[in-house]
Design a protein around this motif. Structure first.
Motif, PDB file in Angstrom:
ATOM      1  N   LEU A  99      -0.257   4.439  32.438  1.00  0.00           N
ATOM      2  CA  LEU A  99       0.731   3.148  33.083  1.00  0.00           C
ATOM      3  C   LEU A  99       2.163   4.206  33.124  1.00  0.00           C
ATOM      4  CD1 LEU A  99       0.785   0.653  34.223  1.00  0.00           C
ATOM      5  CD2 LEU A  99       1.557  -0.296  31.962  1.00  0.00           C
ATOM      6  N   ILE A 100       2.444   3.481  34.791  1.00  0.00           N
ATOM      7  CA  ILE A 100       4.467   4.027  35.044  1.00  0.00           C
ATOM      8  C   ILE A 100       4.353   2.686  35.843  1.00  0.00           C
ATOM      9  CG2 ILE A 100       3.251   5.405  36.901  1.00  0.00           C
ATOM     10  CD1 ILE A 100       5.621   6.696  35.371  1.00  0.00           C
ATOM     11  N   GLU A 104      10.094   3.547  36.867  1.00  0.00           N
ATOM     12  CA  GLU A 104      10.027   4.531  35.431  1.00  0.00           C
ATOM     13  C   GLU A 104      10.110   5.902  36.120  1.00  0.00           C
ATOM     14  OE1 GLU A 104       8.273   1.909  31.970  1.00  0.00           O
ATOM     15  OE2 GLU A 104       6.824   2.340  33.226  1.00  0.00           O
ATOM     16  N   ILE A 105      10.314   6.484  34.476  1.00  0.00           N
ATOM     17  CA  ILE A 105      10.867   8.017  34.708  1.00  0.00           C
ATOM     18  C   ILE A 105       9.452   8.669  33.157  1.00  0.00           C
ATOM     19  CG2 ILE A 105      11.336  10.721  34.725  1.00  0.00           C
ATOM     20  CD1 ILE A 105      13.758   9.818  36.517  1.00  0.00           C
ATOM     21  N   ALA A 106       8.323   8.915  33.536  1.00  0.00           N
ATOM     22  CA  ALA A 106       7.705   9.714  32.596  1.00  0.00           C
ATOM     23  C   ALA A 106       8.501  11.120  32.108  1.00  0.00           C
ATOM     24  CB  ALA A 106       6.373   9.920  32.668  1.00  0.00           C
ATOM     25  N   GLY A 153       7.277  10.049  37.991  1.00  0.00           N
ATOM     26  CA  GLY A 153       7.615   8.829  38.693  1.00  0.00           C
ATOM     27  C   GLY A 153       7.333   7.851  39.094  1.00  0.00           C
ATOM     28  N   ASN A 154       7.998   6.475  39.462  1.00  0.00           N
ATOM     29  CA  ASN A 154       6.945   5.439  40.331  1.00  0.00           C
ATOM     30  C   ASN A 154       8.349   4.871  41.143  1.00  0.00           C
ATOM     31  OD1 ASN A 154       6.417   3.243  41.186  1.00  0.00           O
ATOM     32  ND2 ASN A 154       5.049   2.505  39.252  1.00  0.00           N
ATOM     33  N   GLU A 155       8.947   5.330  42.285  1.00  0.00           N
ATOM     34  CA  GLU A 155       9.591   4.905  43.775  1.00  0.00           C
ATOM     35  C   GLU A 155       9.032   3.358  44.057  1.00  0.00           C
ATOM     36  OE1 GLU A 155       9.205   8.518  45.560  1.00  0.00           O
ATOM     37  OE2 GLU A 155      11.476   8.650  44.478  1.00  0.00           O
ATOM     38  N   VAL A 165      -1.976   3.385  37.697  1.00  0.00           N
ATOM     39  CA  VAL A 165      -2.672   3.418  36.559  1.00  0.00           C
ATOM     40  C   VAL A 165      -3.420   4.882  37.054  1.00  0.00           C
ATOM     41  CG1 VAL A 165      -4.093   2.942  35.296  1.00  0.00           C
ATOM     42  CG2 VAL A 165      -1.959   1.211  35.728  1.00  0.00           C
ATOM     43  N   TRP A 166      -3.412   5.339  36.376  1.00  0.00           N
ATOM     44  CA  TRP A 166      -3.800   6.811  36.511  1.00  0.00           C
ATOM     45  C   TRP A 166      -4.219   7.484  35.536  1.00  0.00           C
ATOM     46  CZ3 TRP A 166       1.221   8.247  37.453  1.00  0.00           C
ATOM     47  CH2 TRP A 166       1.273   8.920  36.463  1.00  0.00           C
ATOM     48  N   LEU A 167      -6.092   7.788  35.364  1.00  0.00           N
ATOM     49  CA  LEU A 167      -7.119   8.452  34.335  1.00  0.00           C
ATOM     50  C   LEU A 167      -6.564  10.103  33.954  1.00  0.00           C
ATOM     51  CD1 LEU A 167      -9.135   8.342  32.479  1.00  0.00           C
ATOM     52  CD2 LEU A 167     -10.456   9.202  34.007  1.00  0.00           C
ATOM     53  N   ASP A 168      -5.582   9.928  33.432  1.00  0.00           N
ATOM     54  CA  ASP A 168      -5.446  11.801  32.033  1.00  0.00           C
ATOM     55  C   ASP A 168      -7.011  12.284  31.758  1.00  0.00           C
ATOM     56  OD1 ASP A 168      -2.931  12.114  32.878  1.00  0.00           O
ATOM     57  OD2 ASP A 168      -2.441  10.273  30.882  1.00  0.00           O
ATOM     58  N   GLY A 169      -7.325  13.304  32.153  1.00  0.00           N
ATOM     59  CA  GLY A 169      -8.204  13.787  31.338  1.00  0.00           C
ATOM     60  C   GLY A 169      -7.965  15.697  31.226  1.00  0.00           C
ATOM     61  N   LEU A 170      -7.972  15.611  29.762  1.00  0.00           N
ATOM     62  CA  LEU A 170      -7.033  17.147  29.232  1.00  0.00           C
ATOM     63  C   LEU A 170      -8.264  17.960  28.293  1.00  0.00           C
ATOM     64  CD1 LEU A 170      -4.564  14.727  29.493  1.00  0.00           C
ATOM     65  CD2 LEU A 170      -3.288  16.309  28.456  1.00  0.00           C
TER      66      LEU A 170
END
Ligand code: GTQ
Length: 354
Positions: A99-100, A104-106, A153-155, A165-170
């Motif tokens: 979630l961002i 915000e900035i990750a 980021g979310n600008e 929101v996104w799905l992360d796959g690692l």
């Protein structure tokens, strides 16, 4: 001694023997041979589905409890109920919902784990990879290659400010298995954008490639595969060819530099199941994670039936048969460790008669 004598004489003697050799870091293969070399896969990974509607309130609550900056990555990990404590969704792969919030900035970091993002909800976020920025739209499939700097980021977009929101796959569990994980934080929060947006896609996204200065690329040089284009391809297939009885219309994403999967460790797919589709069973040794981009229906995983709606995520363990049903036109994104299994020549799959 004959077989009967071995069986009679041995049990306490064997236990004593095992206890003795344990002190020398030795164990008897014959007690575990069938587990070590199974007749067929015996995954601890269980079939499971995460309902996005159920998870979303908790993601938003996490958004009130910790900032993206403090968390570094504000993610709820989708942990397989059969792999508790491992932060894994399958034996080799990790998945989470990130979630961002607007503004915000990750912060920028890099790691040897490869990452994919499948955008699930909201507009206005971006990711920057090694100085090239790309906007995220729902359904886009985005790559962060191994060891590249990345910040998110979310600008907002066109005056819209909303959570994304996104799905992360690692391949986190895979790198843990190899003990090959390295990571470092960047000196800046957000990278300076040094390559104009769209440059990578212009070079590699149109079935063309630059003629100069193209080296080997284990990871795809396209780092955003836009949903609009992938969806268009599936639509055209549905208009022009018969449906596959097992998988509907299914395409794999391609690294245009080598024709292989977009990442050396993870393959990704997009498939369209036309309304009313009722697929035959299919199983393969690459356990897979699915995310519903559009539509609703059910996934019959082994003997369990899971009803799915848009944005839900489900996991199919290795060698577990999957049957897909669609109520309306359904689009599924999925990923697996297939490239690793192909490289090792151990991939097996079967298309079942029913
Ligand atoms: O966005 O870099 O879900 O490093 C887990 C680890 C996301 C990321 C995750 C990560 C990231």
């Amino acid at each position: 001694m004959n077989a009967a004598q071995f069986a009679m004489a041995s049990l306490p003697a064997r236990e004593e023997f095992y206890a003795t050799i344990r002190g020398l870091n030795l164990t008897p293969l014959w007690e575990s041979l069938h587990t070590l070399v199974p007749r067929e896969p015996q995954p601890s990974c269980l079939p499971a589905l995460w309902s996005y509607a159920k998870i979303r309130p908790y993601l938003m609550q996490a958004g009130q409890l910790i900032s993206a900056e403090e968390a570094v990555r504000r993610v709820l990990v989708l942990e397989n109920p059969g792999l508790t404590g491992s932060s894994s969704i399958t034996q080799s792969l990790y998945a989470g919902l990130q979630l961002i919030l607007p503004g915000e900035i990750a912060p920028s970091h890099r790691h040897t784990q490869s990452a994919l993002r499948f955008i699930v909800d909201g507009e206005g976020a971006y990711t920057t990879v090694d100085g090239e920025k790309t906007m995220m739209h729902p359904g886009d499939f985005i790559i962060t290659p191994s060891w590249r700097w990345h910040d998110h980021g979310n600008e907002g977009r066109a005056g819209i400010l909303e959570p994304v929101v996104w799905l992360d796959g690692l391949d986190i569990p895979l790198l843990r298995f190899f003990d090959a994980g390295f990571a470092e934080n960047d000196v800046t929060q957000a990278q300076r954008v040094s390559t104009p947006e769209g440059n990578s896609f212009a070079r590699f996204g149109y079935n063309m490639a630059p003629v100069k200065n193209v080296g080997a690329m284990a990871t795809s040089p396209i780092f955003n595969y836009p949903y609009a284009r992938s969806r268009e391809a599936l639509d055209a297939l549905a208009r022009t060819e018969p449906v596959d009885a097992w998988q509907g219309y299914k395409l794999r994403y391609v690294n245009p530099a080598n024709g292989l999967a977009p990442m050396p460790t993870i393959a990704t797919f997009l498939q369209l199941l036309p309304a009313g589709f009722s697929g035959k069973g299919h199983r393969s040794t690459d356990g897979s994670v699915y995310c519903v981009a559009e539509g609703s229906g059910s996934a019959i995983i082994g003997s369990e039936t899971f009803a799915f709606s848009p944005r839900d995520i489900f996991v199919v363990p290795s060698w577990c048969p999957l049957r897909l049903r669609a109520q309306n036109d359904t689009v599924l994104f999925s990923f697996s460790d297939r490239p690793m299994q192909v490289a090792a020549s151990i991939l097996r799959e079967a298309f079942l008669d029913d």
